[in-house]
Design a protein around this motif. Structure first.
Motif, PDB file in Angstrom:
ATOM      1  N   MET A 128       0.722  -1.355  -0.457  1.00 15.22           N
ATOM      2  CA  MET A 128      -0.187  -0.067   0.065  1.00 15.22           C
ATOM      3  C   MET A 128       1.199   1.160   0.287  1.00 15.22           C
ATOM      4  O   MET A 128       0.792   2.529  -0.625  1.00 15.22           O
ATOM      5  CB  MET A 128      -1.091   0.073   1.027  1.00 15.22           C
ATOM      6  N   ALA A 129       2.352   1.211   0.762  1.00 14.27           N
ATOM      7  CA  ALA A 129       2.857   1.932   0.530  1.00 14.27           C
ATOM      8  C   ALA A 129       3.729   2.621  -0.709  1.00 14.27           C
ATOM      9  O   ALA A 129       3.666   3.575  -1.469  1.00 14.27           O
ATOM     10  CB  ALA A 129       4.159   2.604   1.682  1.00 14.27           C
ATOM     11  N   HIS A 130       4.105   1.290  -1.385  1.00 12.32           N
ATOM     12  CA  HIS A 130       4.572   1.959  -2.681  1.00 12.32           C
ATOM     13  C   HIS A 130       3.551   2.356  -3.598  1.00 12.32           C
ATOM     14  O   HIS A 130       3.736   2.994  -4.038  1.00 12.32           O
ATOM     15  CB  HIS A 130       4.971   0.233  -3.330  1.00 12.32           C
ATOM     16  N   PHE A 131       2.243   1.666  -4.373  1.00 11.04           N
ATOM     17  CA  PHE A 131       1.134   2.637  -4.883  1.00 11.04           C
ATOM     18  C   PHE A 131       0.830   3.933  -3.897  1.00 11.04           C
ATOM     19  O   PHE A 131       0.336   5.081  -5.052  1.00 11.04           O
ATOM     20  CB  PHE A 131      -0.513   1.372  -4.549  1.00 11.04           C
ATOM     21  N   ARG A 132       0.525   4.139  -2.855  1.00  9.67           N
ATOM     22  CA  ARG A 132       0.106   5.188  -2.134  1.00  9.67           C
ATOM     23  C   ARG A 132       1.560   6.504  -2.070  1.00  9.67           C
ATOM     24  O   ARG A 132       0.859   7.480  -3.372  1.00  9.67           O
ATOM     25  CB  ARG A 132       0.115   5.426  -0.815  1.00  9.67           C
ATOM     26  N   ASP A 133       2.727   6.219  -2.475  1.00 11.15           N
ATOM     27  CA  ASP A 133       3.820   7.077  -2.023  1.00 11.15           C
ATOM     28  C   ASP A 133       4.919   7.397  -3.635  1.00 11.15           C
ATOM     29  O   ASP A 133       5.174   7.624  -3.983  1.00 11.15           O
ATOM     30  CB  ASP A 133       4.409   6.528  -1.046  1.00 11.15           C
ATOM     31  N   ASP A 134       4.367   6.185  -4.547  1.00 11.89           N
ATOM     32  CA  ASP A 134       5.751   5.714  -4.913  1.00 11.89           C
ATOM     33  C   ASP A 134       4.620   6.261  -6.645  1.00 11.89           C
ATOM     34  O   ASP A 134       5.247   5.337  -8.435  1.00 11.89           O
ATOM     35  CB  ASP A 134       6.143   4.840  -5.434  1.00 11.89           C
ATOM     36  N   THR A 135       3.139   5.880  -6.643  1.00  3.33           N
ATOM     37  CA  THR A 135       2.711   5.680  -7.956  1.00  3.33           C
ATOM     38  C   THR A 135       1.281   6.623  -7.931  1.00  3.33           C
ATOM     39  O   THR A 135       1.159   7.368  -6.753  1.00  3.33           O
ATOM     40  CB  THR A 135       2.486   4.352  -7.849  1.00  3.33           C
ATOM     41  N   ASP A 136       0.993   6.962  -9.115  1.00  3.44           N
ATOM     42  CA  ASP A 136      -0.128   7.951  -9.038  1.00  3.44           C
ATOM     43  C   ASP A 136      -1.223   7.172  -9.141  1.00  3.44           C
ATOM     44  O   ASP A 136      -2.568   8.185  -9.695  1.00  3.44           O
ATOM     45  CB  ASP A 136      -0.079   9.317 -10.432  1.00  3.44           C
ATOM     46  N   VAL A 137      -1.351   6.035  -8.999  1.00  2.00           N
ATOM     47  CA  VAL A 137      -3.290   5.291  -9.220  1.00  2.00           C
ATOM     48  C   VAL A 137      -4.263   6.126  -8.713  1.00  2.00           C
ATOM     49  O   VAL A 137      -3.852   6.135  -7.596  1.00  2.00           O
ATOM     50  CB  VAL A 137      -2.635   3.897  -9.228  1.00  2.00           C
ATOM     51  N   SER A 138      -5.172   5.910  -8.780  1.00  2.00           N
ATOM     52  CA  SER A 138      -6.334   6.403  -8.438  1.00  2.00           C
ATOM     53  C   SER A 138      -7.058   5.616  -7.521  1.00  2.00           C
ATOM     54  O   SER A 138      -7.699   5.816  -6.260  1.00  2.00           O
ATOM     55  CB  SER A 138      -7.770   7.154  -8.981  1.00  2.00           C
TER      56      SER A 138
END
Length: 208
Positions: free
Chosen positions: A7-17
């Motif tokens: 979750m940290a990866h997708f929250r902080d390292d990507t712009d996926v909504s």
């Protein structure tokens, strides 16, 4: 720790909504759902995973005279077919589907014999649609995104659309069909001979 890192990866390292964490009824640990909810994911409706011989679905099904069934891009513009089918599916499910139009178009174009979109139309309107995805190196193909407008249900259209996808899969050497089925599609597939093997519950995270 795995969920937290993911979750940290997708929250902080990507712009996926948003993202979907797809769990199965036989997954360990038994309290996986509690851990996912604790990290902000929301459980969606549970579905049943069905599996069976593709031949069981490849049957003749009568549909209303005004309904035609075809593969997207056959005799029509592929981009238009995808856009119209996706709009119908989003309306039926009440939310955008998990695959964007751009991603679906890319798959249909890059792997035309592994991914197919099928449509049922009446009077130029898409009334039902669904994909079939062949799993490379296996005897399996999955049927996904099957949806039918409420006013067109109960007329054999979903079964006919599924039969068309099954016939196409058989022509590609597929033996088995799998489906993550809602409470609407499960009885139809079960009557055709597919068997329930487990359940699946999607957990969805949406960026604030």
């Amino acid at each position: 720790a795995l969920i937290e890192a993911t979750m940290a990866h997708f929250r902080d390292d990507t712009d996926v909504s948003s993202l979907e964490w797809k769990s199965r009824g036989h997954d360990a640990p038994e309290d996986l759902g509690d851990h996912l909810r604790a990290h902000g994911l929301v459980a969606q409706d549970r579905e049943t995973v069905m599996i069976g011989e593709a031949q069981l679905l490849a049957v003749d099904v009568a549909v209303p005279d005004e309904v035609t069934i075809r593969r997207a891009g056959e005799g029509s513009d592929l981009v238009s077919d995808v856009e119209r089918a996706s709009a119908m599916q989003d309306a039926v499910f009440g939310q955008p589907s998990g695959m964007t139009n751009e991603a679906l178009l890319e798959s249909l174009t890059a792997e035309p014999r592994l991914v197919e979109l099928w449509l049922a139309e009446a009077g130029g309107q898409v009334v039902s649609a669904g994909r079939i995805d062949v799993v490379p190196g296996t005897d399996f193909a999955g049927i996904w995104g099957g949806a039918t407008l409420a006013e067109w249900r109960g007329r054999g259209i979903y079964r006919a659309l599924t039969a068309a996808r099954a016939r196409s899969a058989l022509a590609l050497g597929v033996r088995y069909i799998n489906s993550d089925s809602t409470d609407m599609s499960r009885p139809i597939l079960e009557r055709s001979g597919l068997l329930p093997v487990t359940t699946t519950t999607p957990y969805v995270w949406t960026r604030p």
